[in-house]
Design a protein around this motif. Structure first.
Motif, short mmCIF file in Angstrom:
data_model
loop_
_atom_site.label_atom_id
_atom_site.label_comp_id
_atom_site.label_asym_id
_atom_site.label_seq_id
_atom_site.Cartn_x
_atom_site.Cartn_y
_atom_site.Cartn_z
N GLN A 42 1.34 -5.46 -21.74
CA GLN A 42 0.63 -4.67 -22.96
C GLN A 42 1.78 -4.43 -23.93
O GLN A 42 1.69 -4.27 -25.06
N GLU A 43 2.92 -3.69 -23.35
CA GLU A 43 3.84 -3.33 -24.26
C GLU A 43 4.57 -4.45 -24.79
O GLU A 43 5.00 -4.36 -26.11
N SER A 64 0.31 -2.97 -17.87
CA SER A 64 1.01 -1.91 -18.95
C SER A 64 2.11 -2.64 -19.56
O SER A 64 2.55 -2.52 -20.67
#
Length: 97
Positions: free
Chosen positions: A76-77, A73
């Motif tokens: 992905q940010e 995550s």
């Protein structure tokens, strides 16, 4: 288990500010998975069909770690921060044992 290498080449950079925002987030996100940045920048020399474009070489302890880093995550940010700011080619390859 053999090491793995994440190879990224930048075909184009259309938004340097977005690339800088990405870099601020991506470095720590990848390092959390054991990434070691080995090289980054413009090639000193290119041959054959190679293109003079920014490249990054990152070492991981395994392919699984490299994939987990990409799919995390936090990374992905970083990709969201980059948006359409660059066109890249990323490959994860296993080292020769």
């Amino acid at each position: 288990m053999p090491k793995a290498y994440w190879m990224a080449t930048y075909r184009s950079i259309s938004d340097p500010a977005a690339l800088a925002a990405y870099a601020q987030l991506a470095g720590p996100a990848l390092q959390a998975f054991g990434a070691r940045f080995l090289a980054r920048g413009m090639p000193a020399q290119v041959y054959e069909a190679a293109v003079q474009q920014r490249a990054v070489l990152i070492e991981f302890d395994s392919v699984d770690q490299a994939i987990a880093a990409h799919d995390s995550s936090a990374y992905q940010e970083a990709l969201q921060a980059l948006g359409d700011g660059a066109e890249r080619d990323i490959r994860i390859i296993e080292a020769i044992a």
